[in-house]
Structures are given as structure tokens and as C-alpha cells.
Design a protein around this motif. Structure first.
Motif, short mmCIF file in Angstrom:
data_model
loop_
_atom_site.label_atom_id
_atom_site.label_comp_id
_atom_site.label_asym_id
_atom_site.label_seq_id
_atom_site.Cartn_x
_atom_site.Cartn_y
_atom_site.Cartn_z
N ARG A 45 -4.49 -4.90 -10.99
CA ARG A 45 -3.11 -4.43 -10.84
C ARG A 45 -2.33 -5.43 -9.98
O ARG A 45 -2.88 -6.06 -9.07
CB ARG A 45 -3.09 -3.06 -10.13
N LYS A 95 0.10 -6.73 -7.07
CA LYS A 95 0.11 -6.35 -5.66
C LYS A 95 1.15 -5.27 -5.37
O LYS A 95 0.90 -4.32 -4.62
CB LYS A 95 0.34 -7.58 -4.80
N ALA A 96 2.32 -5.38 -5.96
CA ALA A 96 3.38 -4.41 -5.72
C ALA A 96 2.98 -3.03 -6.25
O ALA A 96 3.24 -2.00 -5.62
CB ALA A 96 4.67 -4.88 -6.41
N GLU A 97 2.32 -3.01 -7.42
CA GLU A 97 1.90 -1.73 -7.98
C GLU A 97 0.81 -1.09 -7.13
O GLU A 97 0.78 0.12 -6.93
CB GLU A 97 1.38 -1.96 -9.41
N LEU A 98 -0.10 -1.95 -6.58
CA LEU A 98 -1.13 -1.42 -5.69
C LEU A 98 -0.53 -0.83 -4.42
O LEU A 98 -0.97 0.20 -3.91
CB LEU A 98 -2.14 -2.52 -5.34
N THR A 158 1.58 6.26 -2.38
CA THR A 158 1.45 7.61 -2.95
C THR A 158 0.21 8.31 -2.42
O THR A 158 0.24 9.49 -2.05
CB THR A 158 1.40 7.53 -4.48
N THR A 218 -6.82 2.58 -10.63
CA THR A 218 -6.77 1.31 -9.91
C THR A 218 -8.05 0.50 -10.15
O THR A 218 -8.01 -0.72 -10.32
CB THR A 218 -6.60 1.59 -8.41
N GLN A 232 2.45 0.45 -4.14
CA GLN A 232 3.08 1.71 -4.49
C GLN A 232 2.04 2.82 -4.62
O GLN A 232 2.22 3.96 -4.17
CB GLN A 232 3.86 1.56 -5.80
N LEU A 233 0.87 2.48 -5.25
CA LEU A 233 -0.19 3.47 -5.41
C LEU A 233 -0.77 3.89 -4.05
O LEU A 233 -1.03 5.08 -3.81
CB LEU A 233 -1.29 2.89 -6.29
#
Length: 476
Positions: free
Chosen positions: A287, A289-292, A298, A282, A294-295
């Protein structure tokens, strides 16, 4: 780890500490035996002294009685002559060889007819009044023992009083020597007893000291060492066996702790590595916003997993130190199991598995802990149920006079007999094929065992012909 026996001792206990009665059994036993010897010697000496004194007094009394009889006979034989020169000569013959024999003869009217020494001071005993002569003092201050009798036979001597006495200086000399002898014997006996008792007790406690020296060599690095059985000493055999049993439990606990630490490190390493890797990726570049999101989701899941592991570890740690379940109340096991089954309705429906509940029992327990144990058992059974469709899971509740039982039965892969005892170990998941299906962290059945232990109970498991039964017992 292989067991070894201690054969070499640690440094010996100092002599000063060994002889200190405040901290040495050897010193206390030695002093006790010495005091007993003194008491026995003193009591024996006193008894012998009393016996000797009584015997000497009896001999003196017999001697006085014999001389009184002789004087009486001489008086009777003298007849009208009374106490004349012939009588004095015969009396001198009677007294020959008895330098400590004294005689006084008084007439009926009290006149002194014969005296071998100045008259004594004080009164006399009589032949029938005592078993021993009366003690009285002469004019020169010396002490004698004697008796006075009155002649009652008819004749010229009737009414005369005869007094015979013996000096007691010899008796006092003999008794004095005896007292000194007894005192020396007691002193020598005391010293001999101290020495012999010290040697005997030290030799007797030699196996104990050897065991203590060998036990001192045991360290956390040498927990596999064991004490020798103690030879022919039954008391030491029991002591050594108990100590070895304690060492065995300590070694097992130490081994479990080491394994637990290794398992914890292994379990925490994977989620921590994933967290670190995700955060590093990260930070490496921008990245969306949606990927952040999701991360972060997790990472949150991993953190929750870590939190669950830590929480379960703390719970098991409290159980390991002997913590008992509190807030106990009388509950129905069937009612509590029914609530857990109801909670799992969604997962059961999704897996196409049904649950049958049989039996009931009343038990005094912590309601929340029992529900947690039932939940872990049901979750474990659900994960490993097999078949198309999967066979039903059965929850069976029973009871005996002293305990209640709850077991969960499911159809699935048969667990190897060698693996059954390890099902309740921490982080144990069995075969790799089973572990791959297990998303938990391997503490579920370990927690079941801990909960049973906190209620004074136990756990058991069996698996045969594709049917596995896992359960717990609680004391009523």
C-alpha cells in the motif's frame, strides 16, 4: 422471566445435626424448656416440702400442748396425793394409743416424780417461746420433739415441771417418702418435658425447615423461583417476603449482567471486526504510504473507541459494587456547569445552539464526577436538539431542604413513554433513527446515573410535546 414457587424440598437435615445444641435452635429450645421444667418442679417440690414439714411440726406442737394440759389437769386433780398409783393409771389412759408420747414430771426441788423413759439430754423449750417443739435426744440416741412447762397455779403441784415429748421418727419417715416422690416426679417431668418439647419445637420449626429446604433449590439457573408466603406464620411471612425481595434484586442484577455482557460483545465486535479487516487488507498487498497512514489513523480511532468503552465499563462496574464518590468538596453547581458549557462553546457554535443557565446551589461532591455528568447531559441534549434554528438548551439548577437538582432541557423528538425508564440503561440508544445520529457507545446516561448513585442521589427523565428534560439529584 416468569416467577415460580418452590413446592418440593431438598434433602432433609440430618437428625444428628438437628439435635446438636451447638448448631440447632430446636435442641437449644428443647434443653432450655427442660431446664425450666426442672427448675419449676424443684422449686415447687421444695415449697411443698417446706409447707409439709411446717404442718407436721405444727401438728406435733398441738399434740404436745394438748398432752401438757392434760398432765397439768391430772396433777391439779391429784391434790395432796401427788403422783400416786391413781395418777399413774390416769396418765397411762392419757398415753394410751400414743406409743411415741413421752412424759417426765419433776418436783419443785428437782426430784424426778414420773418418767415414761430415761431422761433426755439437753434443754427444753417452753410453751410460750416457740411455735414448734424443741428437738432433743434421748439416752438411747433417738430424737424427739417436746416442751417443758412449770405449773404456776396454787396448790400441791405448784412449781412442778412437766415435760412432754413426741418421737419424730414418723415425721422423718413421711418427709423422706415425700422427698423420694418429688425426686421421681422431677425426673419423670424432666424426661416428659424433653420429649414433649422436642416434638413441639420440631413441629413448630417445620415451616422454617421447609423454607430452608426450598431455598436450597435456588441456583443461578433457577433465580425465577420464589419461596411460598409462609402460611399463617407472621414471622415466616416477613422472612419469605424479605428473601423473595432479595431474590428479585438478584434476578434483576443477573439479568442486567447478562444484557450488559451481550451489549459489550455487540459493541466490541464491530470495531474489532473493522480492525481485523483493515489489517488483513493491509497485509494482503503493498500500500502507498499515505493510504497506510490513513488506515492507521482509522485503526487508532477504533482503538480509542474501544479504550473509552472499556474505561466506561470499569467505571460502571465500580459504581455497581457500591463505590462512593471520594474527594468531595463544597462547590457551586452553577460554576461547574458554566465551565462545562464554556468547554462546549465550539460545538455549540457549530450547531447554532445556545445554552441558558438558571439557578445555583451549593453541594458537597466530587467536582470531576459532577462535571462529567453535566457534560454527558449537555452532549446528549446537543445531539437531539432540533429546529431551524435549533431551540436553546436550558440548564436549570434547584434545591430543596435535602437535595439539589440539575436538569438539562432541549427541544427535539418526543421520547416514547415506554422508553423513558430505559434511557439510563447501558448501550441503550432508543429508536433506530436516534441511534443513527449517535456516534457514542451508549454509556453516557448510564454514567450519569452511576455518578448520581455514588453521591447518594438519583436520575429522572421526562419528555412531552417535543421537550425532553433529563437530570440528576444529589444529596446535600
Amino acid at each position: 422471566m416468569p416467577r415460580r414457587t418452590l413446592l418440593e424440598g431438598a434433602p432433609r437435615v440430618s437428625m444428628q445435626r438437628l439435635l446438636d445444641p451447638r448448631c440447632s435452635i430446636v435442641a437449644r429450645l428443647t434443653l432450655t424448656l427442660a431446664l425450666i421444667a426442672v427448675a419449676v418442679f424443684a422449686a415447687t417440690g421444695a415449697l411443698l416440702y417446706w409447707t409439709l414439714e411446717r404442718e407436721l411440726m405444727r401438728v406435733e406442737f398441738d399434740e404436745v400442748q394438748n398432752r401438757i394440759e392434760l398432765v397439768q389437769r391430772l396433777l391439779q386433780e391429784s391434790g395432796e396425793a401427788g403422783v400416786d398409783d391413781e395418777f399413774r393409771r390416769k396418765l397411762d389412759d392419757v398415753m394410751a394409743g400414743h406409743g411415741n408420747l413421752l412424759v417426765w414430771i419433776h418436783a419443785r426441788d428437782g426430784r424426778l416424780l414420773f418418767a415414761s423413759a430415761p431422761e433426755p439430754v439437753g434443754s427444753f423449750g417452753s410453751t410460750g417461746s416457740s411455735e414448734a417443739p424443741s428437738m432433743f435426744t434421748l439416752a438411747d440416741g433417738s430424737t424427739t420433739a417436746g416442751c417443758r412447762v412449770t405449773i404456776k397455779e396454787p396448790g400441791m403441784a405448784e412449781g412442778a415441771k412437766v415435760t412432754v415429748a413426741l418421737g419424730v421418727s414418723m415425721r422423718g419417715h413421711v418427709l423422706g417418702m415425700y422427698r423420694n416422690t418429688v425426686a421421681w416426679i422431677c425426673a419423670l417431668g424432666f424426661l416428659a418435658t424433653v420429649v414433649l418439647a422436642a416434638v413441639a419445637t420440631r413441629r413448630g420449626f417445620r415451616p422454617v425447615r421447609r423454607l430452608a429446604e426450598q431455598a436450597a433449590r435456588i441456583t443461578p439457573e433457577t433465580l425465577s423461583l420464589r419461596l411460598p408466603p409462609g402460611g399463617d406464620d407472621h414471622e415466616l411471612q416477613a422472612l419469605a417476603a424479605s428473601f423473595n425481595d432479595a431474590l428479585e434484586r438478584l434476578q434483576q442484577s443477573h439479568a442486567r449482567l447478562e444484557a450488559f455482557n451481550a451489549d459489550v460483545a455487540h459493541e466490541l465486535r464491530t470495531p474489532l471486526a473493522a480492525l481485523i479487516s483493515g489489517i488483513e487488507v493491509t497485509l494482503a498487498m503493498e500500500r502507498p504510504k499515505a493510504e497506510l497512514a490513513q488506515l492507521h489513523a482509522t485503526n487508532l480511532e477504533l482503538l480509542r473507541r474501544l479504550g473509552a468503552i472499556v474505561g466506561d465499563m470499569l467505571f460502571l462496574a465500580r459504581a455497581d459494587v457500591g463505590e462512593q464518590a471520594g474527594d468531595r468538596e463544597q462547590v457551586s453547581l452553577a460554576a461547574e456547569a458554566g465551565k462545562v458549557i464554556e468547554y462546549y462553546d465550539g460545538l455549540l457554535a457549530e450547531a447554532g445552539v445556545s445554552v441558558a443557565l438558571h439557578g445555583d446551589a451549593q453541594v458537597r461532591c466530587n467536582r470531576g464526577l459532577v462535571r462529567r455528568a453535566v457534560s454527558n447531559l449537555l452532549s446528549n441534549a446537543l445531539k437531539y436538539s432540533s429546529g431551524t434554528p435549533p431551540a436553546p438548551i436550558t440548564v436549570e439548577i434547584g434545591q430543596t431542604e435535602r437535595e439539589v437538582t440539575l436538569s438539562v432541557r432541549n427541544h427535539g423528538p418526543t421520547i416514547a413513554r415506554r422508553d423513558l425508564p430505559r434511557l439510563f440503561d447501558r448501550f441503550y440508544r432508543g429508536e433506530p433513527s436516534r441511534s443513527a445520529r449517535d456516534a457514542s457507545h451508549g454509556l453516557g446516561l448510564a454514567i450519569v446515573r452511576a455518578i448520581a448513585s455514588m453521591h447518594g442521589g438519583s436520575v429522572d427523565a421526562r419528555s412531552d410535546d417535543g421537550i425532553t428534560v433529563v437530570g440528576f439529584r444529589l444529596a446535600k
